[in-house]
Design an enzyme around this catalytic site. Structure first.
Site, mmCIF file in Angstrom:
data_model
loop_
_atom_site.group_PDB
_atom_site.id
_atom_site.type_symbol
_atom_site.label_atom_id
_atom_site.label_comp_id
_atom_site.label_asym_id
_atom_site.label_seq_id
_atom_site.Cartn_x
_atom_site.Cartn_y
_atom_site.Cartn_z
ATOM 1 N N CYS A 113 -17.756 46.806 24.650
ATOM 2 C CA CYS A 113 -18.053 45.899 23.544
ATOM 3 C C CYS A 113 -19.467 46.200 23.042
ATOM 4 C CB CYS A 113 -17.964 44.452 24.036
ATOM 5 S SG CYS A 113 -18.374 43.228 22.783
ATOM 6 N N GLN A 121 -20.755 38.676 16.279
ATOM 7 C CA GLN A 121 -21.573 39.774 16.806
ATOM 8 C C GLN A 121 -22.724 40.157 15.892
ATOM 9 O OE1 GLN A 121 -17.960 42.362 17.755
ATOM 10 N NE2 GLN A 121 -19.392 42.875 19.380
#
Ligand code: NI
Length: 169
Positions: free
Chosen positions: A92, A50
């Protein structure tokens, strides 16, 4: 150092990350940076892909700074046991402003290494179980939307594509 969060659409999020074998100072610095980046993005979990780094590292703090003992570092994690079922709204950092109900096991045990390379096991229920599963999924190139029905997932992807076209993603 605070890293920008990579968003859905970047291939790094959908590629299995590589195992970590060097437990050195560079790794420790990266873990510090991951906590800093996670808190700065108001998240309770963050996986290295990420922030654009395809290595099997994740950090979790489901208490968001309230309990320093809740800080969890997972290197090369694997889910080794899971039981039950629990449905809850999930989001998320890489898919901002979207949330969906996701059904996952209610209790799981993860086996991972800490920042020194020592292997440990950790069992979590409900929110912690969800975080352990969500972050381990990330390291396998899997996003929570893969647990949704095809219909819901396609709808979400269509909305995201629209935002991308509008330059708002
Ligand atoms: Ni995530």
């Amino acid at each position: 150092m605070i890293y920008p969060i990579v968003k859905f659409g970047d291939p790094v999020l959908e590629k299995p990350a590589e195992r970590v074998s060097a437990f050195d100072e560079e790794l420790k610095r990266l873990i510090d940076d991951m906590f800093e980046s996670m808190y700065s993005a108001h998240g309770v979990g963050l996986a290295a892909p990420q922030i654009g780094i395809g290595r099997r590292i994740a950090v979790i703090d489901i208490t968001f700074k309230e309990d320093p003992n809740a800080k969890l570092v997972l290197i090369n994690p694997e889910i080794i046991r899971s039981e039950g079922k629990h449905t809850q709204s999930e989001g998320c950092l890489s898919i901002p402003d979207f949330r969906e109900n996701v059904t996952r096991p209610n209790k799981v045990t993860v086996r991972a290494q800490d920042m020194n390379g020592k292997t440990f096991e950790k069992t979590g229920e409900e929110l912690l179980a969800r975080a352990l599963l969500h972050e381990t999924d990330h390291l396998n190139g899997k996003l929570y939307i893969s647990h949704l029905s095809a219909l819901k997932r396609d709808l979400m992807k269509r909305k995201i594509r629209k935002l991308m076209k509008a330059g708002e993603w």
